[in-house]
Write an enzyme that holds these catalytic residues in place. Structure first.
Site, PDB file in Angstrom:
ATOM      1  N   ALA A 142       5.697  33.629  44.477  1.00 39.18           N
ATOM      2  CA  ALA A 142       5.054  34.127  43.257  1.00 39.18           C
ATOM      3  C   ALA A 142       5.872  33.676  42.058  1.00 39.18           C
ATOM      4  O   ALA A 142       7.094  33.828  42.032  1.00 39.18           O
ATOM      5  CB  ALA A 142       4.970  35.651  43.289  1.00 39.18           C
ATOM      6  N   VAL A 172      10.267  34.752  45.041  1.00 36.41           N
ATOM      7  CA  VAL A 172       9.836  34.900  43.653  1.00 36.41           C
ATOM      8  C   VAL A 172      10.567  33.886  42.788  1.00 36.41           C
ATOM      9  O   VAL A 172      11.765  33.653  42.963  1.00 36.41           O
ATOM     10  CB  VAL A 172      10.109  36.339  43.138  1.00 36.41           C
ATOM     11  CG1 VAL A 172       9.835  36.437  41.644  1.00 36.41           C
ATOM     12  CG2 VAL A 172       9.256  37.362  43.876  1.00 36.41           C
ATOM     13  N   LYS A 173       9.811  33.304  41.876  1.00 39.03           N
ATOM     14  CA  LYS A 173      10.429  32.401  40.902  1.00 39.03           C
ATOM     15  C   LYS A 173      10.303  33.053  39.532  1.00 39.03           C
ATOM     16  O   LYS A 173       9.220  33.480  39.130  1.00 39.03           O
ATOM     17  CB  LYS A 173       9.684  31.075  40.913  1.00 39.03           C
ATOM     18  CG  LYS A 173      10.010  30.144  39.779  1.00 39.03           C
ATOM     19  CD  LYS A 173       9.298  28.841  39.977  1.00 39.03           C
ATOM     20  CE  LYS A 173       9.347  28.001  38.720  1.00 39.03           C
ATOM     21  NZ  LYS A 173       8.772  26.687  38.928  1.00 39.03           N
ATOM     22  N   THR A 174      11.426  33.139  38.832  1.00 35.65           N
ATOM     23  CA  THR A 174      11.386  33.803  37.534  1.00 35.65           C
ATOM     24  C   THR A 174      12.318  33.089  36.569  1.00 35.65           C
ATOM     25  O   THR A 174      12.801  31.996  36.856  1.00 35.65           O
ATOM     26  CB  THR A 174      11.739  35.306  37.703  1.00 35.65           C
ATOM     27  OG1 THR A 174      11.391  35.997  36.509  1.00 35.65           O
ATOM     28  CG2 THR A 174      13.221  35.544  38.004  1.00 35.65           C
TER      29      THR A 174
END
Ligand code: R5P
Length: 257
Positions: A142, A172-174
């Protein structure tokens, strides 16, 4: 988690060290021919030997990566918007899981816009995708996309990352932010950071270093690699930080700028 899912994740996050250098070249899905990616096949061929995985769209995979390549593919499967369109958060799922399997991908990636106009739609995209991918053991990354109006602080990014993990995202990529360790600590799945807009090479290496130090398993970096005047040197420098715990100074000295 089943064997297939674990196996695919370990192709991306190297189990020996639990780290990863993902190369993001998916920008064209809403930005068109982004600077540095005008001819994707050339830059991909140069950079791919140094990447643990390649994040890109179906179209660029088919046209610009040789099928004999052994690099693990993280396929972007959300889109339907553009930089000049109405609202960036108005995304849909663009690729069937069946086609992703046909393309032999190691994971799929989709953006969520927590707090955006189309928040609900993008979170529904995420859950539909996860439900489908669980059937076949395909991990879902995500991407916590941020609209212009959204803050990139630990409070917001913790919220977005945690929601992604709660809904079942496997990674998760943020974005990196102050107090980034709080974002990682409250997210029960591995976190990688995007590089964001092009900044100086030294600052981008610092960003990677700080993210790793504060708990990220790696980077999923694009513009700060392929828009550098030394793209190959830059991915190698980022790699030395992520995989060898090199200092920023040591990594920076290797660049030919
Ligand atoms: C953006 O939504 C795309 O997923 C990019 O791949 C991502 O932002 C990472 O690239 P960059 O390091 O250029 O920000």
């Amino acid at each position: 988690m089943d064997w297939g899912m674990k196996n695919r994740i370990s192709r991306i996050i190297k189990p020996e060290i639990g780290r990863t250098v993902m190369l993001a070249v998916d920008h064209g899905y809403f930005l068109g021919p982004t600077t540095g990616l005008e001819e994707p096949s050339k830059i991909i061929a140069e950079l791919v030997p140094h990447a643990d995985s390649l994040m890109l769209t179906r179209g660029i995979l088919r046209t610009s990566v040789i099928p004999e390549s052994s690099v693990p593919i993280v396929l972007r499967v959300s889109g339907g918007n553009s930089i000049i369109g109405d609202d960036l958060s108005n995304e849909t799922i663009t690729v069937s899981v069946e086609d992703a399997i046909r393309l032999n991908v190691s994971a799929v990636a989709l953006s969520i816009y927590v707090g955006g106009k189309y928040e609900h739609q993008t979170l529904k995209n995420l859950t539909s995708l996860i439900n489908e991918c669980e059937k076949y053991g395909i991990p879902v990354l995500a991407v916590t996309a941020v609209g212009k109006e959204m803050a990139r602080d630990a409070k917001y990014l913790s919220l977005a990352c945690r929601i992604a993990a709660e809904l079942g995202a496997h990674m998760v990529k943020t974005y990196y932010c102050e107090d980034f360790e709080k974002v990682v600590k409250t997210c029960p799945v591995p976190v990688v950071i995007a590089g964001g807009k092009k900044i100086s090479e030294k600052d981008a290496l610092e960003l990677a270093y700080n993210a790793i130090k504060r708990g990220a398993v790696g980077v999923d970096m694009g513009r700060n690699i392929f828009q550098s005047s030394d793209p190959v040197g830059m991915i190698k420098a980022v790699r030395s930080i992520v995989h060898e715990n090199a200092s920023v100074e040591k990594a920076y000295k290797t660049l030919k700028l």
